[in-house]
Design a protein around this motif. Sequence first.
Motif, PDB file in Angstrom:
ATOM      1  N   ASP A  40      22.306  15.905  66.123  1.00  0.00           N
ATOM      2  CA  ASP A  40      21.988  14.889  67.130  1.00  0.00           C
ATOM      3  C   ASP A  40      22.152  15.443  68.549  1.00  0.00           C
ATOM      4  OD1 ASP A  40      21.667  13.126  65.040  1.00  0.00           O
ATOM      5  OD2 ASP A  40      23.599  12.129  65.331  1.00  0.00           O
ATOM      6  N   CYS A  41      21.393  14.856  69.480  1.00  0.00           N
ATOM      7  CA  CYS A  41      21.543  15.116  70.919  1.00  0.00           C
ATOM      8  C   CYS A  41      21.369  16.594  71.262  1.00  0.00           C
ATOM      9  CB  CYS A  41      22.891  14.611  71.431  1.00  0.00           C
ATOM     10  SG  CYS A  41      23.178  12.867  71.099  1.00  0.00           S
ATOM     11  N   CYS A  42      20.171  17.122  71.032  1.00  0.00           N
ATOM     12  CA  CYS A  42      19.870  18.523  71.332  1.00  0.00           C
ATOM     13  C   CYS A  42      18.561  18.623  72.091  1.00  0.00           C
ATOM     14  CB  CYS A  42      19.720  19.332  70.044  1.00  0.00           C
ATOM     15  SG  CYS A  42      21.229  19.514  69.122  1.00  0.00           S
ATOM     16  N   ARG A  43      18.379  19.752  72.758  1.00  0.00           N
ATOM     17  CA  ARG A  43      17.105  20.053  73.394  1.00  0.00           C
ATOM     18  C   ARG A  43      16.708  21.482  73.041  1.00  0.00           C
ATOM     19  NH1 ARG A  43      17.483  19.262  79.271  1.00  0.00           N
ATOM     20  NH2 ARG A  43      17.672  21.488  79.592  1.00  0.00           N
ATOM     21  N   ILE A  44      15.480  21.608  72.569  1.00  0.00           N
ATOM     22  CA  ILE A  44      14.902  22.917  72.266  1.00  0.00           C
ATOM     23  C   ILE A  44      13.841  23.150  73.343  1.00  0.00           C
ATOM     24  CG2 ILE A  44      13.750  24.326  70.520  1.00  0.00           C
ATOM     25  CD1 ILE A  44      16.471  23.182  69.577  1.00  0.00           C
ATOM     26  N   GLU A  45      14.010  24.175  74.146  1.00  0.00           N
ATOM     27  CA  GLU A  45      13.105  24.434  75.274  1.00  0.00           C
ATOM     28  C   GLU A  45      11.723  24.885  74.784  1.00  0.00           C
ATOM     29  OE1 GLU A  45      13.762  23.607  78.232  1.00  0.00           O
ATOM     30  OE2 GLU A  45      15.929  23.607  78.418  1.00  0.00           O
ATOM     31  N   ASP A  46      10.723  24.805  75.669  1.00  0.00           N
ATOM     32  CA  ASP A  46       9.358  25.234  75.357  1.00  0.00           C
ATOM     33  C   ASP A  46       9.350  26.672  74.836  1.00  0.00           C
ATOM     34  OD1 ASP A  46       8.601  22.785  76.372  1.00  0.00           O
ATOM     35  OD2 ASP A  46       7.630  23.579  78.157  1.00  0.00           O
ATOM     36  N   ASN A  47       8.447  26.952  73.897  1.00  0.00           N
ATOM     37  CA  ASN A  47       8.198  28.298  73.358  1.00  0.00           C
ATOM     38  C   ASN A  47       9.398  28.911  72.632  1.00  0.00           C
ATOM     39  OD1 ASN A  47       5.535  28.303  74.575  1.00  0.00           O
ATOM     40  ND2 ASN A  47       6.616  28.601  76.516  1.00  0.00           N
ATOM     41  N   THR A  48      10.298  28.079  72.143  1.00  0.00           N
ATOM     42  CA  THR A  48      11.487  28.576  71.442  1.00  0.00           C
ATOM     43  C   THR A  48      11.192  28.689  69.948  1.00  0.00           C
ATOM     44  OG1 THR A  48      12.976  27.612  73.067  1.00  0.00           O
ATOM     45  CG2 THR A  48      13.908  28.068  70.902  1.00  0.00           C
ATOM     46  N   VAL A  49      11.724  29.730  69.331  1.00  0.00           N
ATOM     47  CA  VAL A  49      11.616  29.922  67.882  1.00  0.00           C
ATOM     48  C   VAL A  49      13.019  29.801  67.291  1.00  0.00           C
ATOM     49  CG1 VAL A  49      10.986  31.518  66.033  1.00  0.00           C
ATOM     50  CG2 VAL A  49       9.610  31.431  68.122  1.00  0.00           C
ATOM     51  N   ILE A  50      13.207  28.766  66.472  1.00  0.00           N
ATOM     52  CA  ILE A  50      14.480  28.590  65.772  1.00  0.00           C
ATOM     53  C   ILE A  50      14.304  29.215  64.390  1.00  0.00           C
ATOM     54  CG2 ILE A  50      16.135  26.917  64.820  1.00  0.00           C
ATOM     55  CD1 ILE A  50      16.101  26.927  67.886  1.00  0.00           C
ATOM     56  N   PRO A  51      15.064  30.283  64.079  1.00  0.00           N
ATOM     57  CA  PRO A  51      14.897  30.966  62.792  1.00  0.00           C
ATOM     58  C   PRO A  51      15.239  30.060  61.604  1.00  0.00           C
ATOM     59  CG  PRO A  51      16.169  32.304  64.327  1.00  0.00           C
ATOM     60  CD  PRO A  51      16.049  30.940  64.926  1.00  0.00           C
ATOM     61  N   PRO A  52      14.710  30.387  60.424  1.00  0.00           N
ATOM     62  CA  PRO A  52      15.040  29.617  59.228  1.00  0.00           C
ATOM     63  C   PRO A  52      16.558  29.550  59.009  1.00  0.00           C
ATOM     64  CG  PRO A  52      13.250  31.125  58.762  1.00  0.00           C
ATOM     65  CD  PRO A  52      13.750  31.459  60.143  1.00  0.00           C
ATOM     66  N   ASN A  53      17.016  28.424  58.453  1.00  0.00           N
ATOM     67  CA  ASN A  53      18.420  28.188  58.084  1.00  0.00           C
ATOM     68  C   ASN A  53      19.384  28.124  59.268  1.00  0.00           C
ATOM     69  OD1 ASN A  53      17.830  28.243  55.209  1.00  0.00           O
ATOM     70  ND2 ASN A  53      17.519  30.442  55.512  1.00  0.00           N
ATOM     71  N   THR A  54      18.895  28.036  60.485  1.00  0.00           N
ATOM     72  CA  THR A  54      19.756  27.932  61.663  1.00  0.00           C
ATOM     73  C   THR A  54      20.298  26.509  61.769  1.00  0.00           C
ATOM     74  OG1 THR A  54      18.453  29.585  62.843  1.00  0.00           O
ATOM     75  CG2 THR A  54      19.818  28.138  64.187  1.00  0.00           C
ATOM     76  N   VAL A  55      21.546  26.388  62.174  1.00  0.00           N
ATOM     77  CA  VAL A  55      22.132  25.079  62.470  1.00  0.00           C
ATOM     78  C   VAL A  55      22.339  24.999  63.969  1.00  0.00           C
ATOM     79  CG1 VAL A  55      24.084  23.532  62.128  1.00  0.00           C
ATOM     80  CG2 VAL A  55      23.260  24.938  60.222  1.00  0.00           C
TER      81      VAL A  55
END
Length: 188
Positions: A132-147
């Motif tokens: 909850d309550c997060c921000r992912i900035e433009d053009n970001t890649v979150i890898p698999p299995n990341t918390v």
Amino acid sequence: MEPPIIYYPRIEYIETDTGNKVSRKSVICGSQNIILGGKTIIQTDCVIRGDLRRTGGGHAVVVAIGRYCLLSKGSIIRPPYKTYKGIFSYYPMKIGDHVSIGEGSIVEAATIGSFVHIGKNCVIGRFAIIKDCCRIEDNTVIPPNTVVPSFSIYDGSPGVFVDELPECVQELYEARTKEYYTKFQPKD
């Protein structure tokens, strides 16, 4: 004499009885396996893959999306998958309330919490968990299995923690999504 033919302008968005606004130009596969919580906006060219589900028994709900969510133009939502003991299988995806997903983003997360903003052109890897309550900035890649922990800002490729959000972010995101829904005017 025949009655005159009356042509009505084609309505570009369908509004459901629960207040969801879905573009006719979006692609929703397997709608029987998708739950929308209400007052969610699905814009043009958005793709939701509810047809990608586990074979045989198991969950009928493949994608669950909460209330006051915004799926922007060109975003793709598909459930995560993996091969386990030689068997290829899809797993359910849950998206919380007051979540906005930016244009051109691809999401294969296991869970996205409530009050989350995902920017434009992001890739959220398979089985990622965004609290909850997060921000992912433009053009970001979150890898698999990341918390991604609560109250955090992630940026970059691969996405890394760059800053914290204030505790009032829940109220800010809730107000923003409700205002966007209220003022929404289709432009397609």
